[in-house]
Scaffold this motif. Structure first.
Motif, short mmCIF file in Angstrom:
data_model
loop_
_atom_site.label_atom_id
_atom_site.label_comp_id
_atom_site.label_asym_id
_atom_site.label_seq_id
_atom_site.Cartn_x
_atom_site.Cartn_y
_atom_site.Cartn_z
N ILE A 1 0.89 -1.32 0.03
CA ILE A 1 0.08 -0.10 -0.07
C ILE A 1 0.86 1.15 0.01
N THR A 2 1.88 1.33 0.95
CA THR A 2 2.70 2.44 0.95
C THR A 2 3.27 2.77 -0.48
N GLY A 3 3.73 1.67 -1.20
CA GLY A 3 4.53 1.94 -2.63
C GLY A 3 3.45 2.21 -3.36
N ASP A 4 2.20 1.91 -3.37
CA ASP A 4 1.35 2.37 -4.43
C ASP A 4 0.85 3.44 -4.23
N VAL A 5 0.63 4.08 -3.07
CA VAL A 5 0.45 5.55 -2.66
C VAL A 5 1.31 6.43 -3.29
N THR B 1 -6.61 9.18 -7.98
CA THR B 1 -6.72 9.68 -6.73
C THR B 1 -7.82 8.62 -5.75
N THR B 2 -8.79 8.28 -6.39
CA THR B 2 -9.70 7.49 -5.44
C THR B 2 -8.91 6.12 -5.11
N LEU B 3 -8.22 5.49 -6.11
CA LEU B 3 -7.30 4.45 -5.92
C LEU B 3 -6.28 4.71 -4.38
N ALA B 4 -5.82 5.85 -4.50
CA ALA B 4 -4.82 6.30 -3.66
C ALA B 4 -5.52 6.19 -2.30
N ASN B 5 -6.80 7.11 -2.22
CA ASN B 5 -7.37 7.06 -0.85
C ASN B 5 -7.98 5.80 -0.46
N ALA B 6 -8.53 4.99 -1.37
CA ALA B 6 -8.84 3.65 -0.90
C ALA B 6 -7.67 2.82 0.00
N ARG B 7 -6.61 3.09 -0.67
CA ARG B 7 -5.37 2.25 -0.08
C ARG B 7 -5.23 2.93 1.17
N THR B 8 -5.30 4.22 1.32
CA THR B 8 -4.81 4.91 2.45
C THR B 8 -5.81 4.52 3.63
N ALA B 9 -6.77 4.56 3.34
CA ALA B 9 -7.92 4.04 4.16
C ALA B 9 -7.89 2.53 4.62
N SER C 1 0.71 5.84 -14.33
CA SER C 1 -0.64 5.06 -14.22
C SER C 1 -1.96 6.15 -14.56
N VAL C 2 -1.47 7.37 -14.59
CA VAL C 2 -2.76 8.27 -15.22
C VAL C 2 -2.59 8.14 -16.62
#
Length: 372
Positions: free
Chosen positions: A234-238, A280-288, A260-261
């Motif tokens: 997750i850290t890497g993906d964010v 952005t949605t993917l990043a936020n979901a991973r952070t959560a 990725s964009v």
């Protein structure tokens, strides 16, 4: 109007008036970003180091490098590190970025040549603490990498050195995979892209250094446990998603498709703005998801009977992941690497003045148009 990549693929014009990278305000990383008080000392140290090792030559290159303020990224990653540890981190981060910039032009599309560069670097990573003798493949990149490898692993536990080496090897080899992506007739899927980018983003060696700064090495069975493994991913993906958003205009200017964009825009047939929203949605979901895993981890470790000192090390390590995510966003929004100056530095075939360090002579080339 479109922009052409090194492989001939057409991309949107990076000068379009609507800059989708402004959408970074929608990224939610609910962890504080703290700056190490030794940041200026690390800056001065690394400016001297990159010149002594030959990574930078001349006042122009040094001045351009200094505007990037790369040492502040490490000061965010390791806010509690000692001055000496932060200096070392700033050195290897300088190496990271200077190495990465070697692939903005033609070299980035020639996997066979990249393998030769990677092999020379991998050969420096001894695990017995003894430096490998220099050979005819030595360049400033190789000599500087040997230096940071030996300094980083000195006195470190053997198991940690092996893990650190594995992560560096994966990071280096991923540049071959990215070259294949640039040459392909079709962009990779997001998952195919992430399989390579999770290594080339360089987050895993940085997380290893979190342990070094804390003076411990997590036991292998705990390090490889499912919660920590997922949290590292997750850290890497964010970091990847944030980097791809803030660097989008710069990478369009350089003609690079490893973003990725760009990939999601191609596969979904949407606008850049819509693709940024999706990433952005993917990043936020991973952070959560990270926050949920972090909240449950202490209880899980206690139930498993993990000793209290080791649980404290895990807590420090998890904090390190938070620092990496929050610090990457804070630094990315402040550095000149992704602003108008950074975009101009790679537009119209221009190259950074430290280009050309992978050649046999090991001297940076003058600025010149990018060659296919």
């Amino acid at each position: 109007m479109a922009h052409e990549t090194t492989s001939g693929r057409r991309l949107p014009d990076p000068t379009r008036p609507s800059d989708p990278t402004r959408r970074t305000a929608a990224i939610r990383i609910p962890f504080p970003a703290r700056l190490n008080p030794h940041a200026e000392r690390a800056r001065q140290h690394t400016l001297q180091w990159v010149q002594e090792t030959g990574l930078l030559t001349g006042d122009e290159a040094t001045a351009e490098y200094d505007t990037l303020r790369l040492e502040r990224l490490m000061a965010y990653f390791y806010p509690d590190a000692s001055a000496g540890d932060l200096e070392l981190a700033a050195d290897f981060n300088a190496w990271f970025f200077i190495f990465d910039d070697q692939f903005d032009g033609g070299l980035g599309t020639r996997p066979h040549e990249i393998r030769g560069v990677v092999d020379a670097l991998v050969g420096t990573m001894t695990t017995d603490g003894a430096p490998r003798p220099a050979d005819d493949r030595d360049t400033p990149l190789v000599r500087a990498f040997r230096d940071i490898w030996l300094r980083s692993t000195a006195g470190a536990p053997y198991a940690w050195r092996l893990r650190f080496r594995d992560h560096w090897q994966a990071y280096l080899a991923a540049h071959v995979g990215e070259a294949h992506h640039r040459n392909a007739d079709r962009l990779p899927s997001l998952e195919q892209f992430l399989e390579v980018r999770r290594h080339s983003i360089g987050v895993q060696p940085c997380l290893d250094f979190t342990e070094r700064c804390g003076g411990y090495a997590l036991p292998d069975e705990l390090y490889r446990s499912a919660p920590l493994r997922e949290m590292r991913e997750i850290t890497g993906d964010v970091v990847i998603f944030v980097n791809d958003i803030v660097s989008l205009v710069k990478e369009l200017a350089a003609g690079d498709i490893n973003n990725s964009v760009v990939i999601e825009r191609e596969h979904k047939g949407c606008t850049l703005e819509e693709s940024v929203e999706h990433i952005t949605t993917l990043a936020n979901a991973r952070t959560a998801r990270f926050a949920r895993l972090a909240a449950s981890l202490p209880g899980t470790l206690a139930d498993l009977g993990v000793p209290a000192p080791t649980r404290e090390h895990v807590s420090h390590y998890v904090d390190g992941m938070r620092h990496v995510m929050a610090g990457n966003l804070s630094w990315s929004l402040a550095t000149s690497r992704y602003d108008e100056t950074g975009i101009a530095a790679v537009s119209g075939g221009r190259r950074r003045p430290w280009d050309g360090l992978t050649t046999a002579t090991g001297t940076a080339s003058p600025r010149h148009p990018r060659r296919a």
